[in-house]
Design a protein around this motif. Structure first.
Motif, PDB file in Angstrom:
ATOM      1  N   TRP A   1       0.821  -1.220   0.000  1.00  0.00           N
ATOM      2  CA  TRP A   1       0.000   0.000   0.000  1.00  0.00           C
ATOM      3  C   TRP A   1       0.853   1.267   0.000  1.00  0.00           C
ATOM      4  N   ASN A   2       2.092   1.167   0.515  1.00  0.00           N
ATOM      5  CA  ASN A   2       2.871   2.385   0.758  1.00  0.00           C
ATOM      6  C   ASN A   2       4.243   2.395   0.067  1.00  0.00           C
ATOM      7  N   HIS A   3       4.414   1.538  -0.937  1.00  0.00           N
ATOM      8  CA  HIS A   3       5.546   1.664  -1.861  1.00  0.00           C
ATOM      9  C   HIS A   3       6.913   1.436  -1.220  1.00  0.00           C
ATOM     10  N   PHE A   4       6.982   0.478  -0.297  1.00  0.00           N
ATOM     11  CA  PHE A   4       8.282   0.019   0.183  1.00  0.00           C
ATOM     12  C   PHE A   4       8.319  -1.497   0.123  1.00  0.00           C
ATOM     13  N   GLN A   5       9.493  -2.063   0.304  1.00  0.00           N
ATOM     14  CA  GLN A   5       9.653  -3.516   0.253  1.00  0.00           C
ATOM     15  C   GLN A   5       9.772  -4.055   1.672  1.00  0.00           C
ATOM     16  N   PHE A   6       9.134  -5.191   1.916  1.00  0.00           N
ATOM     17  CA  PHE A   6       9.290  -5.869   3.203  1.00  0.00           C
ATOM     18  C   PHE A   6      10.050  -7.167   3.002  1.00  0.00           C
ATOM     19  N   LEU A   7      11.089  -7.379   3.812  1.00  0.00           N
ATOM     20  CA  LEU A   7      11.850  -8.621   3.807  1.00  0.00           C
ATOM     21  C   LEU A   7      11.770  -9.258   5.191  1.00  0.00           C
ATOM     22  N   PRO A   8      11.207 -10.458   5.301  1.00  0.00           N
ATOM     23  CA  PRO A   8      11.232 -11.132   6.597  1.00  0.00           C
ATOM     24  C   PRO A   8      12.642 -11.599   6.913  1.00  0.00           C
ATOM     25  N   GLY A   9      13.070 -11.419   8.132  1.00  0.00           N
ATOM     26  CA  GLY A   9      14.410 -11.849   8.513  1.00  0.00           C
ATOM     27  C   GLY A   9      14.855 -11.198   9.806  1.00  0.00           C
ATOM     28  N   ARG A  10      15.870 -11.775  10.397  1.00  0.00           N
ATOM     29  CA  ARG A  10      16.426 -11.260  11.646  1.00  0.00           C
ATOM     30  C   ARG A  10      17.876 -10.832  11.406  1.00  0.00           C
ATOM     31  N   MET A  11      18.172  -9.573  11.666  1.00  0.00           N
ATOM     32  CA  MET A  11      19.529  -9.071  11.478  1.00  0.00           C
ATOM     33  C   MET A  11      20.465  -9.759  12.465  1.00  0.00           C
ATOM     34  N   SER A  12      21.584 -10.269  11.950  1.00  0.00           N
ATOM     35  CA  SER A  12      22.530 -10.982  12.801  1.00  0.00           C
ATOM     36  C   SER A  12      23.924 -10.368  12.781  1.00  0.00           C
ATOM     37  N   ASP A  13      24.234  -9.568  11.747  1.00  0.00           N
ATOM     38  CA  ASP A  13      25.579  -8.994  11.677  1.00  0.00           C
ATOM     39  C   ASP A  13      25.558  -7.738  10.805  1.00  0.00           C
ATOM     40  N   PRO A  48      19.504 -17.164   8.673  1.00  0.00           N
ATOM     41  CA  PRO A  48      18.621 -18.085   7.943  1.00  0.00           C
ATOM     42  C   PRO A  48      17.240 -18.164   8.593  1.00  0.00           C
ATOM     43  N   ILE A  49      16.226 -18.411   7.793  1.00  0.00           N
ATOM     44  CA  ILE A  49      14.868 -18.617   8.291  1.00  0.00           C
ATOM     45  C   ILE A  49      14.586 -20.113   8.269  1.00  0.00           C
ATOM     46  N   THR A  50      14.125 -20.646   9.401  1.00  0.00           N
ATOM     47  CA  THR A  50      13.834 -22.070   9.493  1.00  0.00           C
ATOM     48  C   THR A  50      12.361 -22.282   9.817  1.00  0.00           C
ATOM     49  N   ASP A  51      11.868 -23.492   9.506  1.00  0.00           N
ATOM     50  CA  ASP A  51      10.481 -23.813   9.848  1.00  0.00           C
ATOM     51  C   ASP A  51      10.425 -24.404  11.255  1.00  0.00           C
ATOM     52  N   ASP A  52       9.229 -24.837  11.668  1.00  0.00           N
ATOM     53  CA  ASP A  52       9.048 -25.352  13.030  1.00  0.00           C
ATOM     54  C   ASP A  52       9.873 -26.608  13.291  1.00  0.00           C
ATOM     55  N   ALA A  53      10.218 -27.319  12.236  1.00  0.00           N
ATOM     56  CA  ALA A  53      11.007 -28.541  12.402  1.00  0.00           C
ATOM     57  C   ALA A  53      12.510 -28.268  12.353  1.00  0.00           C
ATOM     58  N   GLY A  54      12.881 -26.998  12.177  1.00  0.00           N
ATOM     59  CA  GLY A  54      14.296 -26.654  12.134  1.00  0.00           C
ATOM     60  C   GLY A  54      14.911 -26.720  10.752  1.00  0.00           C
ATOM     61  N   GLU A  55      14.088 -27.013   9.740  1.00  0.00           N
ATOM     62  CA  GLU A  55      14.589 -27.081   8.372  1.00  0.00           C
ATOM     63  C   GLU A  55      14.748 -25.666   7.800  1.00  0.00           C
ATOM     64  N   GLU A  56      15.836 -25.446   7.084  1.00  0.00           N
ATOM     65  CA  GLU A  56      16.100 -24.127   6.529  1.00  0.00           C
ATOM     66  C   GLU A  56      15.158 -23.832   5.361  1.00  0.00           C
ATOM     67  N   VAL A  57      14.458 -22.714   5.462  1.00  0.00           N
ATOM     68  CA  VAL A  57      13.539 -22.286   4.416  1.00  0.00           C
ATOM     69  C   VAL A  57      14.206 -21.241   3.527  1.00  0.00           C
ATOM     70  N   VAL A  58      14.880 -20.292   4.172  1.00  0.00           N
ATOM     71  CA  VAL A  58      15.600 -19.238   3.450  1.00  0.00           C
ATOM     72  C   VAL A  58      17.017 -19.184   3.996  1.00  0.00           C
ATOM     73  N   PRO A  59      18.044 -19.244   3.143  1.00  0.00           N
ATOM     74  CA  PRO A  59      19.428 -19.226   3.634  1.00  0.00           C
ATOM     75  C   PRO A  59      19.831 -17.842   4.131  1.00  0.00           C
ATOM     76  N   GLU A  60      20.988 -17.784   4.742  1.00  0.00           N
ATOM     77  CA  GLU A  60      21.546 -16.501   5.180  1.00  0.00           C
ATOM     78  C   GLU A  60      21.708 -15.572   3.975  1.00  0.00           C
ATOM     79  N   ARG A  61      21.358 -14.281   4.176  1.00  0.00           N
ATOM     80  CA  ARG A  61      21.429 -13.317   3.071  1.00  0.00           C
ATOM     81  C   ARG A  61      22.178 -12.063   3.518  1.00  0.00           C
ATOM     82  N   ASN A  62      22.741 -11.350   2.535  1.00  0.00           N
ATOM     83  CA  ASN A  62      23.316 -10.034   2.774  1.00  0.00           C
ATOM     84  C   ASN A  62      22.468  -8.993   2.054  1.00  0.00           C
ATOM     85  N   LEU A  63      22.297  -7.855   2.687  1.00  0.00           N
ATOM     86  CA  LEU A  63      21.465  -6.793   2.148  1.00  0.00           C
ATOM     87  C   LEU A  63      22.261  -5.491   2.154  1.00  0.00           C
TER      88      LEU A  63
END
Length: 439
Positions: A74-86, A98-113
């Motif tokens: 609605w407001n012309h910005f991008q949202f990225l789910p993730g937790r800043m670690s460094d 990295p983003i993991t599911d409830d079972a601990g499996e990696e869904v999204v790998p570590e990323r740099n922004l």
């Protein structure tokens, strides 16, 4: 191309961060003057000052939460789910874990922004001061999930009492900390006890629910004027809330609290509401200066002391200004401070991107404080532009001003027209839905 635009990355979607992303998206993102990215570990936003209502069951968080993805669209910005670690200041990048599911499996790998300007507004968490037993035997109110856990635990005590057929069962609740959160939670839990009995969970009668507030200072609400503290103290006592001041908790057990004065306070449900600290990952991150509670030290421009391209605001930032007498004052960790900082920083970043202007300097205006005592009352003081001075307010007037704080937050996110429709919808909903969440 977005990679040719000025990149502003905002980490943290609380009141300040989401408000900042919304304003910059409207002013810069929409016009393709900058690329705005909001990062948050959660998918939805919930206004933190309402968490005590979620904990007591007075408010259904799912009805008041806001999708980051929807707000971004609605407001012309991008949202990225993730937790800043460094953070890599030399290459101007942040790392998202990295983003993991409830079972601990990696869904999204570590990323740099990548960023050109970075704004950190990740809020705060409870500071238990390493009190023995706090982690194992206390509940906290840092986020919606924790507030829901408080509510679930409360209901479980009632369900157990209902099924056990014990004669006149009691429920002891201990709240550690008598700041705004602890005080408002005590009143809300007292109201919940009345409502639960009305809805049929009446094995534990309201007069058998003993709520105790434990505070290390010599009065409740120590950060607010004495007359407000005294008024709230009297009203809580009328509700039957037990208040113990000048008490420091030394240990928390499954059955209660030990104090440094040698007392033991029975507790079936212990809730920590004393003190804050910034998230641990910020401590000296990338060599930036932090204080003893992990807050990033910032200048009056909200730029960190060692990096002009990294800003911080809200509870995770320590900003010291000077008052009219030249004395240093540290901006308090309050929602109104974060809102004002976001407003100023939006103008500052827009001036920088559009006209290469120098950063603006933050000026804090204290508009007063309001304390809600559930359905029973509200107390506070209004200051500055609102009253032309300082005025203490109580009762219905204070309650109206308290509600208006949330409406102002909604206006910052949705604008006046949509907020008006939300107010109407909320009014209609309150006349048709139960007054207490029972699941």
């Amino acid at each position: 191309m977005t990679d040719q635009l000025h990149k502003i990355v905002i980490v943290g979607g609380g009141a300040g961060g989401l408000g900042l992303a919304t304003k910059l998206g409207k002013k810069l993102g929409k016009k393709k003057k900058a690329h705005i990215t909001l990062v948050d570990a959660r998918k939805t936003h919930f206004w933190k000052p309402l968490l005590h209502e979620v904990a007591a069951g007075s408010l259904n968080a799912f009805e008041d939460e806001l999708s980051y993805l929807a707000q971004a669209k609605w407001n012309h910005f991008q949202f990225l789910p993730g937790r800043m670690s460094d953070l890599d200041r030399d290459n101007k990048t942040i790392t998202l874990a990295p983003i993991t599911d409830d079972a601990g499996e990696e869904v999204v790998p570590e990323r740099n922004l990548e960023y050109d300007d970075l704004v950190i507004c990740v809020g705060s968490t409870a500071n238990d001061f390493n009190t023995p037993g706090a982690v194992d035997h206390c509940l906290f109110l840092d986020n919606r999930e924790q507030a829901e856990r408080v509510h679930t635990t409360l209901l479980n005590h009632y369900l157990h009492a209902q099924a056990s057929h014990e004669a006149s069962p009691e429920l002891n609740i201990a709240i550690i900390g008598a700041g705004a959160t602890g005080v408002e939670l005590a009143a809300e839990l007292h109201h919940a006890a009345i409502e639960l009995a009305r809805y049929g969970l009446d094995a534990i009668q309201p007069n058998k629910v003993k709520i105790t507030i434990i505070e290390g200072s010599d009065r409740i609400l120590p950060a607010l004027p004495i007359r407000i503290s005294s008024s709230v103290h009297k009203q809580l006592q009328k509700l039957g809330v037990v208040i113990q001041t000048n008490q420091l908790v030394s240990e928390i057990t499954k059955k209660g609290l030990n104090t440094k004065s040698g007392d033991f306070i029975d507790s079936d449900l212990s809730i920590w509401a004393a003190g804050i600290k910034a998230p641990a990952f910020l401590k000296d991150i990338a060599g930036l200066e932090t204080n003893r509670i992990n807050q990033l030290l910032v200048r009056p421009t909200l730029q960190t002391t060692l990096d002009d391209h990294i800003y911080a605001l809200g509870d995770c930032a320590s900003c010291t200004l000077k008052d009219n007498n030249g004395e240093p004052i540290t901006i308090p960790p309050r929602a109104q401070a974060a809102h004002q900082q976001a407003e100023m920083l939006a103008k500052s970043l827009m001036g920088h991107v559009l006209d290469n202007q120098q950063p603006l300097t933050f000026t804090y205006k204290d508009y007063g404080s309001l304390i809600s005592l559930s359905r029973f009352s509200a107390v506070g003081n209004l200051m500055g532009a609102i009253t032309g001075g300082e005025m203490m307010v109580e009762g219905m007037m204070a309650k109206m001003f308290y509600i208006s704080l949330y409406r102002m937050h909604q206006v910052a996110l949705f604008g006046r027209f949509r907020t008006g429709t939300l107010i109407l919808k909320d009014f209609i909903g309150k006349t048709t839905r139960p007054h207490l969440k029972l699941h």
